[in-house]
Design a protein around this motif. Sequence first.
Motif, PDB file in Angstrom:
ATOM      1  N   SER A  73      21.288  87.467 103.342  1.00  0.00           N
ATOM      2  CA  SER A  73      21.880  86.698 102.242  1.00  0.00           C
ATOM      3  C   SER A  73      21.999  85.227 102.608  1.00  0.00           C
ATOM      4  N   LYS A 107      14.279  90.409  98.374  1.00  0.00           N
ATOM      5  CA  LYS A 107      15.522  89.624  98.352  1.00  0.00           C
ATOM      6  C   LYS A 107      15.216  88.133  98.423  1.00  0.00           C
ATOM      7  N   TYR A 157      27.122  87.906  87.821  1.00  0.00           N
ATOM      8  CA  TYR A 157      26.893  88.224  89.231  1.00  0.00           C
ATOM      9  C   TYR A 157      27.953  89.197  89.736  1.00  0.00           C
ATOM     10  N   ALA A 158      29.203  88.920  89.416  1.00  0.00           N
ATOM     11  CA  ALA A 158      30.291  89.798  89.862  1.00  0.00           C
ATOM     12  C   ALA A 158      30.159  91.191  89.249  1.00  0.00           C
ATOM     13  N   MET A 160      27.229  93.010  90.898  1.00  0.00           N
ATOM     14  CA  MET A 160      27.555  93.496  92.241  1.00  0.00           C
ATOM     15  C   MET A 160      28.418  94.753  92.176  1.00  0.00           C
ATOM     16  N   GLY A 204      26.172  97.530  90.841  1.00  0.00           N
ATOM     17  CA  GLY A 204      25.179  97.857  91.856  1.00  0.00           C
ATOM     18  C   GLY A 204      25.783  98.647  93.006  1.00  0.00           C
ATOM     19  N   GLY A 205      27.002  98.300  93.397  1.00  0.00           N
ATOM     20  CA  GLY A 205      27.678  99.044  94.454  1.00  0.00           C
ATOM     21  C   GLY A 205      27.929 100.487  94.072  1.00  0.00           C
ATOM     22  N   PRO A 249      20.122 100.880  91.618  1.00  0.00           N
ATOM     23  CA  PRO A 249      20.432  99.517  91.164  1.00  0.00           C
ATOM     24  C   PRO A 249      19.184  98.735  90.758  1.00  0.00           C
ATOM     25  N   SER A 291      18.442  97.275  87.044  1.00  0.00           N
ATOM     26  CA  SER A 291      18.279  95.842  86.819  1.00  0.00           C
ATOM     27  C   SER A 291      16.896  95.472  86.288  1.00  0.00           C
TER      28      SER A 291
END
Length: 134
Positions: free
Chosen positions: A13, A67, A111-112, A115, A118-119, A129, A133
């Motif tokens: 990241s 990524k 984004y939040a 995430m 996705g988690g 995920p 997406s």
Amino acid sequence: DRVRTAQALGRLSSSAALLDILITPQLGRLSDSIGRRPMLIAPPLFALVFRSTAALYPTLSVLVFIKVLSATVSSTYMVAVKAAVADEFHKGGERLAGRLGLISASSGAAYAAGMALGGQLVSVQLRLPYMASS
């Protein structure tokens, strides 16, 4: 080992963020030279291809490559969106600031939410995920 995995993901990241910082100015110049429309159309298409690839081939090397490419594509898109908004509202400073603030807030909220979702999805299956997406 979860600790080593977390460290590797953190480095990944960070690398994507550094790449973002380094290429954003060049993307702005590219957007100025070829126009906003291609810069607004191509990144979502590339993101679809990248995420579909990650869903079909979720190996570590593919995920790392995806990524980095996804970070680049996301940067490209946000540069073009903000440039297009600035082009539209270049004379109204307050309106421009309001629009750019709304874009940033929307992007942060998405984004939040992404995430969090996705988690939840990755706990079911690693590919989920990426499938959701794309």
